[in-house]
Design an enzyme around this catalytic site. Structure first.
Site, PDB file in Angstrom:
ATOM      1  N   HIS A 209       0.852  -1.179   0.000  1.00  0.00           N
ATOM      2  CA  HIS A 209       0.000   0.000   0.000  1.00  0.00           C
ATOM      3  C   HIS A 209       0.890   1.230   0.000  1.00  0.00           C
ATOM      4  O   HIS A 209       1.787   1.364   0.837  1.00  0.00           O
ATOM      5  CB  HIS A 209      -0.925   0.035   1.211  1.00  0.00           C
ATOM      6  N   GLU A 243     -11.101  -6.670   4.946  1.00  0.00           N
ATOM      7  CA  GLU A 243     -11.099  -5.244   5.262  1.00  0.00           C
ATOM      8  C   GLU A 243     -10.082  -4.536   4.371  1.00  0.00           C
ATOM      9  O   GLU A 243      -8.892  -4.859   4.396  1.00  0.00           O
ATOM     10  CB  GLU A 243     -10.747  -5.018   6.727  1.00  0.00           C
ATOM     11  N   LEU A 244     -10.520  -3.575   3.591  1.00  0.00           N
ATOM     12  CA  LEU A 244      -9.644  -2.890   2.649  1.00  0.00           C
ATOM     13  C   LEU A 244      -8.459  -2.250   3.371  1.00  0.00           C
ATOM     14  O   LEU A 244      -8.646  -1.428   4.276  1.00  0.00           O
ATOM     15  CB  LEU A 244     -10.430  -1.822   1.883  1.00  0.00           C
ATOM     16  N   ASP A 245      -7.241  -2.645   2.974  1.00  0.00           N
ATOM     17  CA  ASP A 245      -5.999  -2.106   3.530  1.00  0.00           C
ATOM     18  C   ASP A 245      -5.925  -2.281   5.041  1.00  0.00           C
ATOM     19  O   ASP A 245      -5.237  -1.527   5.732  1.00  0.00           O
ATOM     20  CB  ASP A 245      -5.843  -0.610   3.177  1.00  0.00           C
ATOM     21  N   GLY A 246      -6.634  -3.289   5.577  1.00  0.00           N
ATOM     22  CA  GLY A 246      -6.681  -3.465   7.026  1.00  0.00           C
ATOM     23  C   GLY A 246      -6.060  -4.753   7.525  1.00  0.00           C
ATOM     24  O   GLY A 246      -6.193  -5.085   8.700  1.00  0.00           O
TER      25      GLY A 246
END
Length: 301
Positions: A209, A243-246
């Site tokens: 990311h 979970e997006l980018d989690g």
């Protein structure tokens, strides 16, 4: 170059053909290290490296990574695993694995149009610094085809649109399954992976990311950072979850910037950080240096 790397890879594998890596996580209690060490000793193994960590010593979790040599490992590995499951693992309620260091993990690299993270992985693979086999590169654009195929690596162009996303993922899953892929690397692959896809490879999909998570999640993080006037930018490699980018963070790095840097400057600096952070994370994964607990990682690096 490929022939030289292949020969180096064979020499590396032959030199460690009897070496294995054991990863263990379990509730902390007295006697774990002694039990594992005694078991390996009784089976004729020689421990060459051991790293351990206790998360919250009072009622927490215990993590350990052990490298050991065992004569005729390949022939004896199945028996060793069965004995360990019965004698040690069940007693301490362990999550555990044993892997042969001579067996390289097979990677599938997903990429879109930006090439910097892909090129870093290819360069490290060529140099023999990435101890893995790159089974294939999959892209939703054809741009990287010539670069990848020039190195003798299969390239698969799988276009993705809003209407074809499900079909594209089915194609991708078949490709990685047929290629006996162990780990998927999203090297700036600009598509959101569906939960159905993720469930096939839990904690085996690594994403880079382009920001220092948890700040600036989602799209255009460098524009977000510029608008906030940040003085430090970074990149984050993490496992992909629903979970997006989690997902659990594997590695991060940062670099100082100033008011003189515009959005393009931030992107240029960020690309350098991204390629290094992703390569580190992938290297640690293929070397079995990472244990995941809930949404955190323990990295023995």
């Amino acid at each position: 170059m490929n022939r030289m790397v292949s020969q180096a890879g064979r020499s590396w594998s032959e030199g460690k053909k009897d070496r294995a890596c054991m990863l263990i996580s379990c509730p902390d209690q007295p006697g774990i290290v002694a039990a594992v060490s005694r078991f390996l000793h009784e089976h004729g193994a020689n421990i060459v490296q051991s790293d351990q960590y206790t998360m919250d010593p009072e009622g927490g979790m215990f993590f350990i990574r052990i490298e050991f040599d065992l004569s005729e490992l390949e022939r004896r590995l199945d028996t060793l695993e069965m004995d360990f499951a019965e004698v040690v693992a069940a007693k301490f309620h362990m999550n555990w694995s044993i892997s042969q260091e001579s067996r390289k993990k097979r990677l599938a690299i997903f990429v879109s149009k930006e090439d910097h993270c892909l090129l870093e992985l290819l360069w490290q693979w060529q140099a023999g610094d990435l101890n893995a086999d790159i089974a294939m590169v999959i892209s939703n654009h054809p741009d990287m085809k010539d670069i990848v195929e020039s190195l003798g690596i299969p390239f698969h162009h799988v276009p993705v649109t809003a209407d074809s996303k499900q079909q594209a993922e089915e194609t991708q899953l078949k490709l990685v399954a047929d290629g006996r892929v162990d780990c998927i690397v999203l090297a700036r692959y600009m598509q959101i992976i569906s939960p159905k896809f993720i469930e096939h490879y839990p904690n085996k999909i690594i994403n880079i990311h382009h920001s220092f998570l948890p700040a600036f999640v989602g799209g255009k993080p460098y524009a977000q950072a510029y608008q906030r006037g940040v003085k430090i930018i970074g990149a984050t490699a993490h496992y992909v979850t629903e979970e997006l980018d989690g997902g659990p963070i594997i590695e991060q790095d940062v670099q100082r910037v100033s008011h003189r840097d515009n959005v393009n400057d931030l992107k240029r600096i960020g690309r350098h950080i991204e390629r290094i952070v992703l390569a580190r994370a992938v290297s640690w994964h293929v070397e079995d240096r990472i244990l995941v607990h809930e949404n955190k990682t323990v990295v023995f690096n």
